[in-house]
Scaffold this motif. Structure first.
Motif, PDB file in Angstrom:
ATOM      1  N   GLU A 180       0.745  -0.961  -0.004  1.00 43.50           N
ATOM      2  CA  GLU A 180      -0.063  -0.216  -0.064  1.00 43.50           C
ATOM      3  C   GLU A 180       0.930   1.294  -0.133  1.00 43.50           C
ATOM      4  O   GLU A 180       1.956   1.287   0.715  1.00 43.50           O
ATOM      5  N   PHE A 238       4.880   6.723   4.600  1.00 45.66           N
ATOM      6  CA  PHE A 238       3.254   6.717   5.103  1.00 45.66           C
ATOM      7  C   PHE A 238       3.165   7.933   5.426  1.00 45.66           C
ATOM      8  O   PHE A 238       3.041   8.076   6.805  1.00 45.66           O
ATOM      9  N   LYS A 281      -9.624   2.267  -1.551  1.00 42.38           N
ATOM     10  CA  LYS A 281      -9.698   1.783  -0.302  1.00 42.38           C
ATOM     11  C   LYS A 281     -11.078   2.140   0.450  1.00 42.38           C
ATOM     12  O   LYS A 281     -11.560   3.331   0.420  1.00 42.38           O
ATOM     13  N   PRO A 335      -9.049   3.601   8.114  1.00 40.15           N
ATOM     14  CA  PRO A 335      -8.966   3.524   9.748  1.00 40.15           C
ATOM     15  C   PRO A 335      -8.420   4.953  10.033  1.00 40.15           C
ATOM     16  O   PRO A 335      -7.943   5.739   9.234  1.00 40.15           O
ATOM     17  N   GLY A 336      -8.295   4.884  11.352  1.00 41.19           N
ATOM     18  CA  GLY A 336      -7.449   6.246  11.863  1.00 41.19           C
ATOM     19  C   GLY A 336      -8.531   7.371  12.314  1.00 41.19           C
ATOM     20  O   GLY A 336      -9.604   7.239  12.543  1.00 41.19           O
ATOM     21  N   HIS A 344      -2.453   8.849  12.487  1.00 45.26           N
ATOM     22  CA  HIS A 344      -2.801   8.022  11.501  1.00 45.26           C
ATOM     23  C   HIS A 344      -4.217   8.553  10.856  1.00 45.26           C
ATOM     24  O   HIS A 344      -5.398   8.315  11.057  1.00 45.26           O
ATOM     25  N   GLU A 393      -5.773   8.887   7.779  1.00 40.13           N
ATOM     26  CA  GLU A 393      -6.312   8.446   6.529  1.00 40.13           C
ATOM     27  C   GLU A 393      -7.614   9.002   6.335  1.00 40.13           C
ATOM     28  O   GLU A 393      -7.972   9.155   5.183  1.00 40.13           O
ATOM     29  N   CYS A 400      -4.804  -2.738   2.995  1.00 39.82           N
ATOM     30  CA  CYS A 400      -4.754  -2.852   4.401  1.00 39.82           C
ATOM     31  C   CYS A 400      -5.761  -2.953   5.459  1.00 39.82           C
ATOM     32  O   CYS A 400      -5.983  -4.330   5.729  1.00 39.82           O
ATOM     33  N   ASN A 401      -6.351  -2.142   5.867  1.00 42.89           N
ATOM     34  CA  ASN A 401      -7.245  -2.318   7.069  1.00 42.89           C
ATOM     35  C   ASN A 401      -8.444  -2.953   6.473  1.00 42.89           C
ATOM     36  O   ASN A 401      -9.266  -3.769   7.182  1.00 42.89           O
ATOM     37  N   ARG A 419      -8.393  -6.062   5.324  1.00 43.44           N
ATOM     38  CA  ARG A 419      -8.213  -7.316   5.576  1.00 43.44           C
ATOM     39  C   ARG A 419      -8.734  -7.646   6.722  1.00 43.44           C
ATOM     40  O   ARG A 419      -8.941  -8.815   7.207  1.00 43.44           O
ATOM     41  N   ARG A 420      -8.970  -6.775   7.623  1.00 42.58           N
ATOM     42  CA  ARG A 420      -9.631  -7.182   9.104  1.00 42.58           C
ATOM     43  C   ARG A 420     -11.225  -7.200   8.952  1.00 42.58           C
ATOM     44  O   ARG A 420     -11.636  -7.541   9.844  1.00 42.58           O
ATOM     45  N   ASN A 444       0.448  -0.958   5.591  1.00 44.89           N
ATOM     46  CA  ASN A 444       1.223  -0.461   6.372  1.00 44.89           C
ATOM     47  C   ASN A 444       0.763  -0.614   7.825  1.00 44.89           C
ATOM     48  O   ASN A 444      -0.077   0.253   8.195  1.00 44.89           O
ATOM     49  N   THR A 445       1.247  -1.390   8.590  1.00 48.14           N
ATOM     50  CA  THR A 445       0.497  -1.477   9.819  1.00 48.14           C
ATOM     51  C   THR A 445       1.486  -1.281  10.914  1.00 48.14           C
ATOM     52  O   THR A 445       2.379  -2.002  11.018  1.00 48.14           O
ATOM     53  N   PRO A 446       1.301  -0.100  11.631  1.00 49.98           N
ATOM     54  CA  PRO A 446       2.402   0.318  12.833  1.00 49.98           C
ATOM     55  C   PRO A 446       2.158  -0.837  13.945  1.00 49.98           C
ATOM     56  O   PRO A 446       1.223  -1.377  14.102  1.00 49.98           O
ATOM     57  N   TYR A 460      -0.457   0.790  18.636  1.00 52.62           N
ATOM     58  CA  TYR A 460      -1.759   1.144  18.175  1.00 52.62           C
ATOM     59  C   TYR A 460      -2.038   2.095  19.333  1.00 52.62           C
ATOM     60  O   TYR A 460      -2.485   1.684  20.431  1.00 52.62           O
TER      61      TYR A 460
END
Ligand code: CDT
Length: 311
Positions: A47, A53, A127, A131-132, A144, A146, A172-173, A175-176, A197-199, A202
């Motif tokens: 991503e 990022f 997308k 998130p964020g 974050h 986005e 990214c998000n 997929r959850r 891109n997953t920090p 959290y």
């Protein structure tokens, strides 16, 4: 019967704030060449693969972030990647920030494209699950943003014919969320490609930091199995501008098994011979949708956004 598609998951290490797109593209071309030598016909990149990022920094004016987006694709910086794809006969999935003007209005999306072995764009995804947060939250170790810098994707979860199969994209998000996989599977998708891109940290729920790797694989292994599809998930990994990003890029079989996984936090290619016909082991049996699904019982899924508890 087998329908073999050798796929590469091309993880990238960190991209510095000052690193040029040309440099990121050169790194990706090196991975594409390695993939071609290993017999890949398709390579998945992360991503927002062309830049750092950037949603980790707050800007009051949206115009101040416009330099992170691509107004055209391909463009002068990315054309060498398209040329390499054509030269090598290897297609790719690429995530990037998209700036577009439609009906006189400017739109910003977190986007992925699918490029075939001739270098032609055959699919685009914007997308859906962003998130964020939208406003500056200086208490966080990093932002974050986005929800500030991107609009919700307006193309839905499209599936595309290519590579002798049916290909789906997510970012990214996404997929959850189980809906992502199911909507793609209902269009016959056999492969879901996803960059992330997953920090590792959290900020709102730091007690889950040690579970980032577990949650990453948990949702994708379940999504692959419950929908009978290959999942190819690719990180931008490592320590990027003060933020540790999860690696563990992987290729997951329709059985839910991880069949290849990156072992570093840097630029790394993993590959697997994905037999698209293995999707049938699941789709024609335990998750035979046409035989076993009961959509009438699932009406709430599209009827409501939040939960409706019993009266
Ligand atoms: N890029 C992206 O979607 N990252 C999110 C971070 C969630 S925390 C704001 C993810 O789901 O991995």
């Amino acid at each position: 019967m087998t329908r073999m598609l050798t796929i590469g998951a091309a993880q990238l290490g960190p991209i510095a704030r000052t690193e040029s797109r040309a440099s990121a593209v050169a790194r990706m071309i090196a991975l594409l060449e390695k993939a071609a030598a290993r017999g890949c016909r398709l390579v998945v990149f992360p991503e927002l693969a062309l830049t750092t990022f950037f949603p980790r920094w707050y800007e009051a004016e949206l115009s101040a972030v416009d330099g992170w987006y691509e107004a055209e694709m391909p463009n002068a910086d990315t054309q060498p990647l398209f040329d390499a794809a054509k030269r090598l006969g290897v297609g790719f999935y690429l995530g990037y920030a998209e700036l577009t003007v439609e009906d006189g209005a400017t739109h910003r999306y977190n986007t992925a494209i699918l490029v075939d072995e001739t270098g032609a764009i055959i699919g685009k995804y914007r997308k859906v699950h962003l998130p964020g947060h939208r406003e500056d939250e200086p208490w966080r170790a990093f932002q974050h943003l986005e929800k500030r810098y991107f609009e919700t994707g307006n193309l839905g979860f499209g599936a595309f014919k290519g590579f002798d199969g049916v290909m789906g994209m997510a970012l990214c998000n996404d997929r959850r969320w189980p809906e992502t996989y199911r909507v793609l599977a209902l269009q016959g998708a056999e492969v879901m490609m996803l960059g992330y891109n997953t920090p590792m940290h959290y900020p709102p729920v730091p007690q889950h930091d040690h579970l980032q790797g577990f949650h990453n694989h948990l949702c994708m292994q379940a999504g692959a199995y419950q929908n009978g599809m290959w999942v190819v998930a690719v990180a931008k990994a490592g320590y990027e501008e003060g933020c540790e990003l999860l690696g563990q890029s992987c290729i997951i079989a329709p059985t839910g098994e991880i069949v290849a996984m990156a072992g570093s936090q840097g630029d790394e290619l993993i590959t697997y011979d994905c037999d698209l016909d293995r999707t049938k082991e699941i789709k024609e049996h335990i998750f035979n949708f046409a035989l076993h699904r009961e959509p009438e019982a699932y009406r709430l899924i599209t009827a409501t956004k939040g939960p409706i508890p019993p009266a």
